[in-house]
Design a protein around this motif. Structure first.
Motif, PDB file in Angstrom:
ATOM      1  N   ALA A   1     -44.372  34.647  -9.798  1.00 35.26           N
ATOM      2  CA  ALA A   1     -44.614  33.214 -10.006  1.00 35.26           C
ATOM      3  C   ALA A   1     -43.598  32.631 -10.996  1.00 35.26           C
ATOM      4  O   ALA A   1     -43.195  31.479 -10.869  1.00 35.26           O
TER       5      ALA A   1
ATOM      6  N   LYS B   1     -40.127  31.678  -9.297  1.00 35.70           N
ATOM      7  CA  LYS B   1     -40.053  30.529  -8.371  1.00 35.70           C
ATOM      8  C   LYS B   1     -40.131  29.224  -9.103  1.00 35.70           C
ATOM      9  O   LYS B   1     -40.707  29.017 -10.055  1.00 35.70           O
TER      10      LYS B   1
ATOM     11  N   LYS C   1     -49.501  29.398  -8.197  1.00 33.52           N
ATOM     12  CA  LYS C   1     -48.454  30.274  -7.662  1.00 33.52           C
ATOM     13  C   LYS C   1     -48.870  31.742  -7.796  1.00 33.52           C
ATOM     14  O   LYS C   1     -48.653  32.537  -6.877  1.00 33.52           O
TER      15      LYS C   1
END
Length: 68
Positions: free
Chosen positions: A65, A68, A26
């Motif tokens: 990152a 999410k 990510k």
């Protein structure tokens, strides 16, 4: 768990490191959107990037990152 390191080309004092592969992916996805590339085991910043800019980009990608 071991942490994998991805050194930053041109900045030997910096490396991207993460213990979770999904989290690392990510982070890398967000860095690629900022113009970074991964080449021969190195994280390659955009042309002309300075150390503070690279640190800020990695930090921002890391925080994104996490969200999410």
């Amino acid at each position: 768990m071991a942490s994998s390191r991805l050194p930053v080309a041109g900045f030997p004092h910096l490396a991207l490191s993460a213990q979770d592969d999904d989290f690392r992916q990510k982070t890398l996805t967000r860095l690629r959107a900022e113009g970074f590339k991964v080449d021969h085991g190195l994280l390659v910043p955009p042309e002309g990037a300075t150390s503070p800019a690279v640190i800020m980009a990695i930090t921002h990608a890391f925080h994104e990152a996490q969200r999410k």
